[in-house]
Design a protein around this motif. Structure first.
Motif, mmCIF file in Angstrom:
data_model
loop_
_atom_site.group_PDB
_atom_site.id
_atom_site.type_symbol
_atom_site.label_atom_id
_atom_site.label_comp_id
_atom_site.label_asym_id
_atom_site.label_seq_id
_atom_site.Cartn_x
_atom_site.Cartn_y
_atom_site.Cartn_z
ATOM 1 N N ILE A 47 0.859 -1.192 0.000
ATOM 2 C CA ILE A 47 0.000 0.000 0.000
ATOM 3 C C ILE A 47 0.895 1.242 0.000
ATOM 4 N N VAL A 48 0.661 2.124 -0.951
ATOM 5 C CA VAL A 48 1.457 3.360 -1.040
ATOM 6 C C VAL A 48 0.526 4.549 -1.297
ATOM 7 N N ARG A 49 1.082 5.762 -1.122
ATOM 8 C CA ARG A 49 0.325 6.954 -1.503
ATOM 9 C C ARG A 49 0.474 7.171 -2.995
ATOM 10 N N GLU A 50 -0.593 7.640 -3.657
ATOM 11 C CA GLU A 50 -0.474 7.973 -5.078
ATOM 12 C C GLU A 50 0.497 9.138 -5.224
ATOM 13 N N PRO A 51 1.141 9.281 -6.398
ATOM 14 C CA PRO A 51 2.168 10.323 -6.554
ATOM 15 C C PRO A 51 1.720 11.715 -6.105
ATOM 16 N N ARG A 52 0.460 12.068 -6.325
ATOM 17 C CA ARG A 52 -0.007 13.401 -5.915
ATOM 18 C C ARG A 52 -0.394 13.455 -4.438
ATOM 19 N N GLY A 53 -0.423 12.317 -3.791
ATOM 20 C CA GLY A 53 -0.669 12.274 -2.355
ATOM 21 C C GLY A 53 -2.103 12.445 -1.916
ATOM 22 N N LEU A 54 -3.040 12.455 -2.878
ATOM 23 C CA LEU A 54 -4.440 12.691 -2.522
ATOM 24 C C LEU A 54 -5.185 11.412 -2.148
ATOM 25 N N SER A 55 -4.664 10.306 -2.565
ATOM 26 C CA SER A 55 -5.348 9.048 -2.263
ATOM 27 C C SER A 55 -4.338 7.914 -2.123
ATOM 28 N N LEU A 56 -4.837 6.774 -1.687
ATOM 29 C CA LEU A 56 -3.971 5.599 -1.539
ATOM 30 C C LEU A 56 -4.029 4.729 -2.790
ATOM 31 N N LEU A 57 -2.971 3.984 -2.962
ATOM 32 C CA LEU A 57 -2.892 3.047 -4.093
ATOM 33 C C LEU A 57 -2.436 1.710 -3.531
ATOM 34 N N ALA A 58 -3.218 0.660 -3.807
ATOM 35 C CA ALA A 58 -2.824 -0.664 -3.317
ATOM 36 C C ALA A 58 -2.346 -1.517 -4.491
ATOM 37 N N VAL A 59 -1.184 -2.090 -4.330
ATOM 38 C CA VAL A 59 -0.685 -3.005 -5.365
ATOM 39 C C VAL A 59 -1.302 -4.375 -5.102
ATOM 40 N N VAL A 60 -1.940 -4.929 -6.139
ATOM 41 C CA VAL A 60 -2.698 -6.177 -5.980
ATOM 42 C C VAL A 60 -2.051 -7.290 -6.807
ATOM 43 N N ALA A 61 -1.780 -8.407 -6.163
ATOM 44 C CA ALA A 61 -1.285 -9.593 -6.891
ATOM 45 C C ALA A 61 -2.499 -10.396 -7.333
ATOM 46 N N PRO A 62 -2.698 -10.578 -8.641
ATOM 47 C CA PRO A 62 -3.885 -11.312 -9.093
ATOM 48 C C PRO A 62 -3.954 -12.725 -8.502
ATOM 49 N N ALA A 63 -5.177 -13.174 -8.238
ATOM 50 C CA ALA A 63 -5.367 -14.519 -7.678
ATOM 51 C C ALA A 63 -4.989 -15.586 -8.706
ATOM 52 N N VAL A 64 -5.145 -15.239 -9.975
ATOM 53 C CA VAL A 64 -4.858 -16.202 -11.046
ATOM 54 C C VAL A 64 -3.391 -16.080 -11.458
ATOM 55 N N ASN A 65 -2.728 -17.214 -11.592
ATOM 56 C CA ASN A 65 -1.365 -17.222 -12.117
ATOM 57 C C ASN A 65 -1.458 -17.310 -13.647
ATOM 58 N N PHE A 66 -1.281 -16.181 -14.309
ATOM 59 C CA PHE A 66 -1.516 -16.133 -15.754
ATOM 60 C C PHE A 66 -0.467 -16.930 -16.538
ATOM 61 N N THR A 67 0.701 -17.114 -15.944
ATOM 62 C CA THR A 67 1.763 -17.840 -16.655
ATOM 63 C C THR A 67 1.386 -19.307 -16.856
ATOM 64 N N SER A 68 0.774 -19.892 -15.832
ATOM 65 C CA SER A 68 0.459 -21.320 -15.932
ATOM 66 C C SER A 68 -1.009 -21.579 -16.305
ATOM 67 N N LEU A 69 -1.698 -20.540 -16.696
ATOM 68 C CA LEU A 69 -3.117 -20.683 -17.044
ATOM 69 C C LEU A 69 -3.269 -21.480 -18.342
ATOM 70 N N GLU A 70 -4.124 -22.500 -18.319
ATOM 71 C CA GLU A 70 -4.293 -23.329 -19.517
ATOM 72 C C GLU A 70 -5.740 -23.375 -20.003
ATOM 73 N N GLU A 71 -6.678 -23.380 -19.053
ATOM 74 C CA GLU A 71 -8.090 -23.371 -19.415
ATOM 75 C C GLU A 71 -8.786 -22.252 -18.650
ATOM 76 N N VAL A 72 -9.819 -21.716 -19.253
ATOM 77 C CA VAL A 72 -10.594 -20.669 -18.580
ATOM 78 C C VAL A 72 -12.084 -20.987 -18.698
ATOM 79 N N LEU A 73 -12.881 -20.269 -17.916
ATOM 80 C CA LEU A 73 -14.331 -20.434 -17.984
ATOM 81 C C LEU A 73 -14.954 -19.094 -18.358
ATOM 82 N N CYS A 74 -15.839 -19.106 -19.345
ATOM 83 C CA CYS A 74 -16.506 -17.874 -19.768
ATOM 84 C C CYS A 74 -17.906 -17.858 -19.171
ATOM 85 N N ILE A 75 -18.270 -16.740 -18.556
ATOM 86 C CA ILE A 75 -19.602 -16.628 -17.948
ATOM 87 C C ILE A 75 -20.554 -16.078 -18.991
ATOM 88 N N GLU A 76 -21.518 -16.899 -19.381
ATOM 89 C CA GLU A 76 -22.443 -16.491 -20.453
ATOM 90 C C GLU A 76 -23.415 -15.417 -19.991
#
Lengths: 167, 257
Positions: free
Chosen positions: B228-257
């Motif tokens: 968690i860091v301050r945004e460059p202008r300091g007006l709000s916070l910015l959270a760095v998020v690690a995606p739950a999905v590992n895109f490197t090893s992703l092989e199949e996906v599900l599409c929501i119709e």
């Protein structure tokens, strides 16, 4: 300058393209992968004739365009311009040293990135904020520079060309 | 020679004018034609490198397998508890005359190709309009949100991942219910922006879709906060998020119709 058959150019560029879009996901670092297609185009433009450079740049560019979300033709044109420039000034700058190969990889990547960014901006299709784009370009250029001596070595072995004697 | 150069220059200018004035979907039409031709060799090459990757990672996979077996035991116990709760929920809903929410249909798709450049994060999947997958169809994996369909042909679609620099997802901090927007950064991380300075957010907090958009349904896991860091202008916070999905090893996906 060497002559390579059309079949060989197609074969090597298509193989490189397939590796780029399937295998390079496994060797990416922090989401950044090297650009093997760009390096193949650089190698061919430094060692072969103009017609071969054009063919390699067009095929590599189409593969890159098809497998990316940028506007169709942007990579093709950037490879073509870069390939023709390097082919024209072939012997002026290039020396078969690891540092020179890495420098060529780095500079060419930066050129390609700026060209593609500009072309996509014309089509109103950006790559997000500029600082993110800049960040990606620097990292991508560095990674491409690191792998360029290896790619040049392997390509020269496959094509049986030594760049030092190419002229 | 001069005429050749003139013609080449003219072609480039005309093409630039064409892409400036015409919608991108028309310019990109030929891409799917090439992809359709290369579908089989791409699938085979992908499978080949995936198997090599398995061989390289086989040592880790033995440990993973043991861990997963243990996890399955724990989850099986939890599942039986949840079944009890579900039945109780159904009884209570019936008492209150609530309508049962209809579950969306999921369509499985394999990954044919990954983005060839570093400037965008997209994947090509093996399902398209024929399977009712159109633009803005949401794509998920077992672990969480993958992205949304960006363009589709009859049998293939291109998916914009949440890490793409053009991706924006309305999100919410699961614990404190604070709303923000998840931006892609083209690295393997995302950024949750527009958080007030006094936001209750901690490293490790789960970020899920907020449902405040026409595209993404509510409650899909996006990832976890790693910094968690301050945004460059300091007006709000910015959270760095690690995606739950590992895109490197992703092989199949599900599409929501």
């Amino acid at each position: 300058m060497h002559r390579i058959s059309n079949a060989t150019i197609m074969m090597i560029v298509i193989c490189a393209g397939f590796i780029q879009v399937t295998a390079f996901g496994y060797i990416e670092i922090a989401g950044i992968k090297p650009d093997i297609l760009l390096l193949i185009v650089i190698f061919i433009s430094l060692s072969c004739q103009k017609s071969e450079t054009i063919k390699a740049a067009l095929i590599a560019g189409i593969i890159k365009d098809v497998a990316s979300s940028s506007v169709f033709g942007s990579y093709m044109l950037s490879f073509l311009v870069l390939g023709l420039f390097l082919n024209y000034h072939q012997r002026k700058f290039y020396k078969e040293k690891i540092f020179t190969q890495a420098l060529f990889g780095f500079c060419s990547y930066i050129f390609m990135a700026i060209f593609v960014f500009g072309f996509n901006s014309i089509a109103h299709r950006g790559f997000g904020p500029f600082y993110i784009f800049f960040n990606i370009v620097v990292k991508g250029a560095l990674y491409t520079a690191v792998v360029s001596p290896l790619v040049f070595f392997v390509t020269s072995k496959i094509l049986r060309i030594r760049l030092a004697h190419a002229g | 020679m001069k005429i050749k150069k003139f013609i080449a220059g003219l072609v480039v200018i005309l093409y630039a004018a064409l892409i400036y004035f015409s919608p991108p979907r028309y310019i990109d039409k030929p891409k799917f034609l090439f992809l359709r031709i290369a579908k089989l060799p791409l699938t085979l090459t992908h499978a080949f490198f995936r198997n090599i990757n398995y061989l390289v990672l086989s040592k880790d996979m033995i440990q993973d397998n043991k861990y997963l077996h243990d996890t399955v035991d724990v989850l099986t116990r939890q599942l039986s508890q949840y079944k009890e709760i579900e039945q109780e929920n159904a009884r209570l809903r019936a008492l209150l005359n609530f309508k049962k929410a209809s579950l969306p249909r999921l369509i499985a798709a394999g990954i044919i190709a990954r983005d060839s450049s570093n400037f965008s994060d997209t994947i090509v999947i093996s399902q398209g309009c024929k399977s009712k997958i159109n633009s803005d169809t949401v794509v998920v994996a077992e672990a969480g949100l993958v992205g949304r369909v960006y363009e589709s042909s009859s049998s293939m679609s291109r998916v914009m991942l949440i890490t793409d620099p053009n991706s924006r997802v309305s999100a919410i901090v699961s614990r404190s219910r604070q709303i923000g927007v998840v931006y892609g950064t083209s690295s393997n991380l995302c950024e949750l922006r527009y958080l007030p300075l006094a936001t209750d957010i901690l490293v490790g907090d789960e970020i899920v879709t907020s449902g405040f958009s026409d595209i993404y349904p509510k409650g899909i896991l996006i990832g976890r906060v790693v910094k968690i860091v301050r945004e460059p202008r300091g007006l709000s916070l910015l959270a760095v998020v690690a995606p739950a999905v590992n895109f490197t090893s992703l092989e199949e996906v599900l599409c929501i119709e």
